[in-house]
Write a protein that holds these residues in place. Structure first.
Motif, mmCIF file in Angstrom:
data_model
loop_
_atom_site.group_PDB
_atom_site.id
_atom_site.type_symbol
_atom_site.label_atom_id
_atom_site.label_comp_id
_atom_site.label_asym_id
_atom_site.label_seq_id
_atom_site.Cartn_x
_atom_site.Cartn_y
_atom_site.Cartn_z
ATOM 1 N N ILE A 6 0.415 -1.824 0.025
ATOM 2 C CA ILE A 6 -0.268 0.218 -0.294
ATOM 3 C C ILE A 6 1.048 1.350 0.024
ATOM 4 O O ILE A 6 0.343 2.356 -0.525
ATOM 5 N N GLY B 187 2.263 2.437 -3.662
ATOM 6 C CA GLY B 187 1.400 2.112 -4.073
ATOM 7 C C GLY B 187 0.992 3.696 -4.061
ATOM 8 O O GLY B 187 1.448 4.745 -4.886
ATOM 9 N N VAL B 188 0.996 4.589 -2.865
ATOM 10 C CA VAL B 188 0.493 6.006 -2.800
ATOM 11 C C VAL B 188 1.539 6.614 -2.574
ATOM 12 O O VAL B 188 1.122 7.790 -3.613
ATOM 13 N N LEU C 103 1.800 7.177 -6.515
ATOM 14 C CA LEU C 103 0.720 7.759 -6.999
ATOM 15 C C LEU C 103 0.224 9.628 -6.722
ATOM 16 O O LEU C 103 0.716 10.060 -7.971
ATOM 17 N N LYS D 2 -9.296 11.468 -7.315
ATOM 18 C CA LYS D 2 -9.520 10.735 -7.943
ATOM 19 C C LYS D 2 -8.259 9.133 -7.169
ATOM 20 O O LYS D 2 -9.199 8.130 -7.167
ATOM 21 N N ILE D 3 -7.271 10.048 -6.828
ATOM 22 C CA ILE D 3 -6.330 8.744 -6.310
ATOM 23 C C ILE D 3 -6.602 8.050 -4.729
ATOM 24 O O ILE D 3 -6.894 6.771 -4.944
ATOM 25 N N ARG E 97 -9.854 8.480 -3.940
ATOM 26 C CA ARG E 97 -10.930 7.631 -4.117
ATOM 27 C C ARG E 97 -10.791 5.371 -4.228
ATOM 28 O O ARG E 97 -11.021 5.279 -3.846
ATOM 29 N N GLU E 98 -10.185 6.265 -5.532
ATOM 30 C CA GLU E 98 -9.241 5.048 -5.850
ATOM 31 C C GLU E 98 -7.882 3.242 -5.229
ATOM 32 O O GLU E 98 -8.638 2.665 -5.211
ATOM 33 N N VAL E 99 -7.767 4.681 -4.110
ATOM 34 C CA VAL E 99 -7.105 4.074 -3.280
ATOM 35 C C VAL E 99 -7.849 2.835 -2.345
ATOM 36 O O VAL E 99 -7.788 1.767 -1.911
ATOM 37 N N LEU F 113 -9.492 0.645 -4.265
ATOM 38 C CA LEU F 113 -8.691 -1.032 -4.090
ATOM 39 C C LEU F 113 -8.240 -1.371 -2.864
ATOM 40 O O LEU F 113 -8.431 -2.493 -3.427
ATOM 41 N N LEU F 114 -8.126 -0.958 -2.321
ATOM 42 C CA LEU F 114 -7.536 -1.067 -0.644
ATOM 43 C C LEU F 114 -8.984 -2.616 0.067
ATOM 44 O O LEU F 114 -8.590 -3.547 0.373
ATOM 45 N N LYS F 115 -10.134 -2.110 -0.743
ATOM 46 C CA LYS F 115 -11.344 -1.895 0.218
ATOM 47 C C LYS F 115 -11.808 -3.746 -0.420
ATOM 48 O O LYS F 115 -11.851 -5.133 0.093
ATOM 49 N N ARG F 116 -11.559 -3.721 -1.842
ATOM 50 C CA ARG F 116 -12.329 -4.623 -2.519
ATOM 51 C C ARG F 116 -11.344 -5.576 -3.197
ATOM 52 O O ARG F 116 -11.916 -6.117 -4.090
ATOM 53 N N GLY F 117 -10.542 -5.086 -4.272
ATOM 54 C CA GLY F 117 -9.245 -5.418 -4.729
ATOM 55 C C GLY F 117 -10.006 -4.548 -6.301
ATOM 56 O O GLY F 117 -10.957 -3.808 -6.587
ATOM 57 N N PHE G 110 -1.138 2.279 -9.457
ATOM 58 C CA PHE G 110 -0.547 2.102 -7.564
ATOM 59 C C PHE G 110 -0.614 0.713 -8.382
ATOM 60 O O PHE G 110 0.465 0.652 -6.722
ATOM 61 N N LEU H 134 -4.579 -7.789 -5.025
ATOM 62 C CA LEU H 134 -5.483 -7.468 -6.235
ATOM 63 C C LEU H 134 -6.640 -8.144 -6.469
ATOM 64 O O LEU H 134 -7.772 -6.805 -6.876
#
Lengths: 193, 193
Positions: A153, A156-157, A160, A175-176, A178-180, A183-187, B152, B184
């Motif tokens: 994580i 990745g952060v 970005l 955007k970053i 929200r997306e992170v 992704l973190l939570k749900r892949g 990311f 992922l």
DNA sequence: CCAAGACCTGAATGAATATTCAGTTTAGAC
DNA sequence: GTCTAAACTGAATATTCATTCAGGTCTTGG
């Protein structure tokens, strides 16, 4: 006698951030930092031992600030682990929002300093701690390798933020952010219903 | 006349990778690279224009190789998007398995070269392409921002490889490989039944 | 063999710039 | 107002290599 204005050290610090960001540590010139701070070349050495220590001071300050704020976040009782993780992402992003130069320096020059960075270690440890808390409370997948996950994580952060600092239009922070979190939570897979 | 052995260029290339990895680009000495390659200092300049071009050649070679193998992977018809993504993670990890020094150079010096890196761009584009394919076939979450997501993942993997290169025991590649794929696909939350 | 010409060498050169320090300025004590 | 000591200056110093190049050394074609 004469006393220091107290302003110069901060001016040099800020000018150094701009210079390191624009040219990278090794191409950065002390003379340009001095010029940017409105002082003579030699004055830089009144406030900082040498060029290397100036960079180390900048990085140490950043990690100290972040570790301090994260400490407060992690000890809050009103947030669960996932909310704390999201808060950590916000903290890191907010830190750089007002200072793209600082973001570039931290991202690019982080590996320059071989010395141990206590506050950076603390920062990482707090990340692992929240992941473990999440696993213990059943919110997070118990199969997670917390050390690898937290570093993934972080990497990745960091990447970005670097992209944002170079092209804020193409990679807006919101955007970053929200997306992170998504992704973190749900892949990446389609949501399971 | 006399012909080049053909071995020296490769020796210099490899010695440069070791030198750049150990000392970083700016602290790396041409004289040490020459010594490591078993040639005279001046000979480095018979094969490479200068120090900077030597680094650029190394990075370009890496991205060219990766882009080439990824191209083959992406065009395969027998794999779905998720399998291709996993294959990409494997490709990157495999590339560095036998050469920690190369990993360190790529990770640390990537931002040194301001010049456009066509093969690196190609590499990124292929990543985005697979994500888009996955969304189109319904495998991946249609709300994904493919540019942010691919970067990311790239940043996370890059950081983990760096950690492995510095402490292979603490971050074994197989652990990294497994963990990245899990994260992922599913993120960090407890599996939904 | 023996040119010929490319390959190879490594000490010398030159440029770049971090750091120093002798001299100057200034704030504050008295 | 004068003195003092610290703050400040910026040209000079010293160091560190990247790069060059004049002079040697091989390899190969004839």
């Amino acid at each position: 006698m004469r006393t220091r204005s107290g302003q110069k050290e901060q001016n040099i610090w800020q000018a150094a951030v701009r210079e390191f960001a624009r040219h990278g540590y090794h191409q950065a010139k002390i003379s340009r930092i001095a010029e940017g701070a409105g002082v003579a070349t030699g004055s830089v050495y009144l406030y900082f031992k040498n060029k290397k220590q100036l960079l180390e001071k900048i990085l140490a300050d950043v990690w100290q600030n972040l570790a301090q704020e994260m400490e407060a976040l992690v000890t809050r009782k009103d947030l669960n682990a996932v909310e704390k993780l999201e808060g950590m992402v916000d903290l890191v992003i907010d830190m750089f929002t007002d200072n793209p130069s600082l973001a570039i320096v931290v991202v690019n020059e982080h590996s320059q300093t071989r010395i141990a960075q206590p506050y950076y270690e603390r920062f990482l440890a707090l990340g692992r701690q929240v992941l473990e808390e999440g696993i213990a409370t059943g919110l997070l997948n118990p199969h997670l390798q917390v050390d690898v996950t937290s570093q993934f994580i972080f990497g990745g952060v960091r990447h970005l933020i670097h992209l944002w600092a170079q092209s804020p239009r193409q990679y807006p922070l919101n955007k970053i952010r929200r997306e992170v979190k998504l992704l973190l939570k749900r892949g990446i897979l389609t949501e399971v219903q």
